[in-house]
Design a protein around this motif. Structure first.
Motif, mmCIF file in Angstrom:
data_model
loop_
_atom_site.group_PDB
_atom_site.id
_atom_site.type_symbol
_atom_site.label_atom_id
_atom_site.label_comp_id
_atom_site.label_asym_id
_atom_site.label_seq_id
_atom_site.Cartn_x
_atom_site.Cartn_y
_atom_site.Cartn_z
ATOM 1 N N SER A 27 -6.509 -12.184 7.516
ATOM 2 C CA SER A 27 -6.901 -11.398 8.691
ATOM 3 C C SER A 27 -5.716 -10.605 9.232
ATOM 4 O O SER A 27 -4.566 -11.046 9.168
ATOM 5 C CB SER A 27 -7.445 -12.331 9.777
ATOM 6 N N GLN A 28 -6.002 -9.434 9.774
ATOM 7 C CA GLN A 28 -4.973 -8.648 10.440
ATOM 8 C C GLN A 28 -4.625 -9.250 11.802
ATOM 9 O O GLN A 28 -3.472 -9.218 12.232
ATOM 10 C CB GLN A 28 -5.468 -7.203 10.628
ATOM 11 N N LYS A 29 -5.622 -9.803 12.479
ATOM 12 C CA LYS A 29 -5.403 -10.455 13.772
ATOM 13 C C LYS A 29 -5.183 -11.943 13.550
ATOM 14 O O LYS A 29 -6.082 -12.648 13.115
ATOM 15 C CB LYS A 29 -6.609 -10.235 14.697
ATOM 16 N N LYS A 30 -3.998 -12.408 13.837
ATOM 17 C CA LYS A 30 -3.675 -13.830 13.638
ATOM 18 C C LYS A 30 -3.943 -14.590 14.935
ATOM 19 O O LYS A 30 -3.056 -15.219 15.511
ATOM 20 C CB LYS A 30 -2.209 -14.000 13.226
ATOM 21 N N THR A 31 -5.171 -14.532 15.413
ATOM 22 C CA THR A 31 -5.458 -15.056 16.743
ATOM 23 C C THR A 31 -6.276 -16.351 16.685
ATOM 24 O O THR A 31 -6.953 -16.639 15.703
ATOM 25 C CB THR A 31 -6.230 -14.022 17.576
ATOM 26 N N SER B 124 3.226 -15.888 9.445
ATOM 27 C CA SER B 124 2.836 -14.481 9.273
ATOM 28 C C SER B 124 3.882 -13.559 9.892
ATOM 29 O O SER B 124 3.560 -12.564 10.519
ATOM 30 C CB SER B 124 1.475 -14.236 9.941
ATOM 31 N N GLN C 82 1.546 -12.445 1.719
ATOM 32 C CA GLN C 82 0.378 -13.079 2.341
ATOM 33 C C GLN C 82 -0.574 -13.633 1.283
ATOM 34 O O GLN C 82 -1.085 -14.745 1.409
ATOM 35 C CB GLN C 82 -0.363 -12.053 3.210
ATOM 36 N N ASN D 47 -6.004 -16.815 8.716
ATOM 37 C CA ASN D 47 -5.002 -15.891 9.240
ATOM 38 C C ASN D 47 -4.284 -15.120 8.131
ATOM 39 O O ASN D 47 -3.825 -14.001 8.347
ATOM 40 C CB ASN D 47 -3.986 -16.646 10.103
ATOM 41 N N PRO E 229 3.741 -9.456 8.293
ATOM 42 C CA PRO E 229 2.369 -9.073 7.995
ATOM 43 C C PRO E 229 2.250 -7.791 7.187
ATOM 44 O O PRO E 229 1.185 -7.479 6.677
ATOM 45 C CB PRO E 229 1.741 -8.910 9.381
ATOM 46 N N LEU E 230 3.344 -7.005 7.079
ATOM 47 C CA LEU E 230 3.284 -5.746 6.350
ATOM 48 C C LEU E 230 3.361 -5.933 4.841
ATOM 49 O O LEU E 230 3.173 -4.986 4.096
ATOM 50 C CB LEU E 230 4.429 -4.815 6.817
ATOM 51 N N ASN E 231 3.678 -7.127 4.398
ATOM 52 C CA ASN E 231 3.792 -7.392 2.968
ATOM 53 C C ASN E 231 2.563 -8.156 2.497
ATOM 54 O O ASN E 231 2.518 -9.381 2.597
ATOM 55 C CB ASN E 231 5.066 -8.185 2.680
ATOM 56 N N PRO E 232 1.548 -7.469 1.982
ATOM 57 C CA PRO E 232 0.313 -8.156 1.584
ATOM 58 C C PRO E 232 0.511 -9.081 0.393
ATOM 59 O O PRO E 232 -0.240 -10.039 0.230
ATOM 60 C CB PRO E 232 -0.635 -7.002 1.245
#
Length: 322
Positions: free
Chosen positions: A90-94, A18, A27, A87, A21-24
């Motif tokens: 999701s915006q949070k890759k946690t 990831s 993803q 992930n 992450p700015l390129n949907p």
């Protein structure tokens, strides 16, 4: 000992796949790709388990080992891929610290057991090719059951020792893991505890586990090749090579990518991620294809199983009409 020491940091960020992450669109494309691979992995390995369990012709030591390999590949892929898919959306890759350590444990169990099982399968091929007349006596039910459960036991022991030490670590450094899953070499640098003991145990267990299993594979195939080269019949040599080609392909894929991955520094580089994806995501998908496409007995068993299913469906439809 348990989880009390993890109060400083409660979660990690997995950035391995990831990095942008700015390129949907990227993803979404990766999500579809990994979802397709995961579904193929589930389908292929479940099919192998179904066919081996349903066809009495495949109730032999080799296919008993293969059924456990298919189950391991299911588990191996399921430990990491669902979290990767989550992930991507999701915006949070946690991942929580507890979840991360749990993932490490199950990765060690499945990967360690698979390494042992592949070496056991190499010994099985050695017994079948080098001592065909004594194969039934050598590979008795008691022995092959002991070899399989021994493989599971060694995989579990290796994972338990390493994770037991990791549970006492305090994590208070940077939370970012430059990987798509939790692996022990990736999380140890994030700890502000003394990790010297963890590194020593990790290196010793990995060295003994890898060396022991690889040595058994190497010695088995050295004897196999020597026996094949002494065969006078060309058809006999061809049949012998064909018998062990599927297993040799699976061993090369697993050991090759896994060894190269763990010899590389934990930098999160593209090459490192490619090798990780190869042995933990791609190989579990390819194994059932390798063993089904290159094995006449499996292909025949698949046909028989499909014919039985179709016959059962036809009989069920006739009963409903009556």
């Amino acid at each position: 000992m348990a989880w009390r020491n993890h109060s400083t940091v409660t979660e990690f960020i997995l950035l391995g796949l990831s990095m942008n992450p700015l390129n949907p669109h990227v993803q979404a494309l990766l999500f579809v790709l990994f979802l397709g691979i995961y579904l193929l992995t589930l389908t292929g390995n479940l099919m192998m388990l179904l066919v081996i369990g349903a066809d009495s012709h495949l109730h032999t030591p080799m296919y008993f080992f293969l059924s456990h390999l298919s189950f391991l590949d299911l588990c191996f892929s399921s430990v990491t891929v669902p979290k990767v898919l989550e992930n991507f959306l999701s915006q949070k890759k946690t991942i929580s610290v507890r979840g991360c350590l749990a993932q490490v444990f199950f990765l060690y169990v499945t990967a360690g057991t698979e390494a042992c099982l592949l070496s056991v399968m190499a010994y099985d091929r050695y017994a079948a090719i080098c001592h065909p007349l004594l194969y039934g006596q050598i590979m008795s039910k008691q022995l092959y059951m002991l070899l399989v459960w021994g493989s599971w036991g060694l995989g579990f022991l290796d994972a338990f020792i390493n994770i037991l030490l990791a549970m006492d670590l305090v994590f208070c450094e940077a939370q970012i893991i430059h990987h798509f899953s939790c692996e022990m070499p990736s999380i140890l640098p994030l700890s502000c505890s003394d990790i010297s003991r963890n590194i020593i145990v990790l290196l010793c267990s990995a060295f003994l586990h890898a060396l022991g299993t690889f040595l058994l594979v190497f010695l088995s195939y050295a004897r196999i090749i020597s026996t094949i080269l002494r065969m006078s019949s060309t058809s006999g040599r061809s049949k012998a090579f064909s018998t062990c080609s599927s297993h040799l392909t699976a061993v090369t894929l697993f050991y090759g990518s896994a060894v190269l991955r763990h010899l590389m520094p934990n930098s999160g580089s593209l090459v490192e991620l490619i090798f990780s994806v190869q042995y933990s995501v791609i190989t579990p998908m390819l194994n059932p294809l390798i063993y089904s496409l290159k094995n006449k007995e499996v292909k025949a068993a698949v046909r028989r199983t499909l014919e039985k299913c179709l016959q059962h469906i036809r009989c069920s439809s006739k009963d409903r009409r009556w």
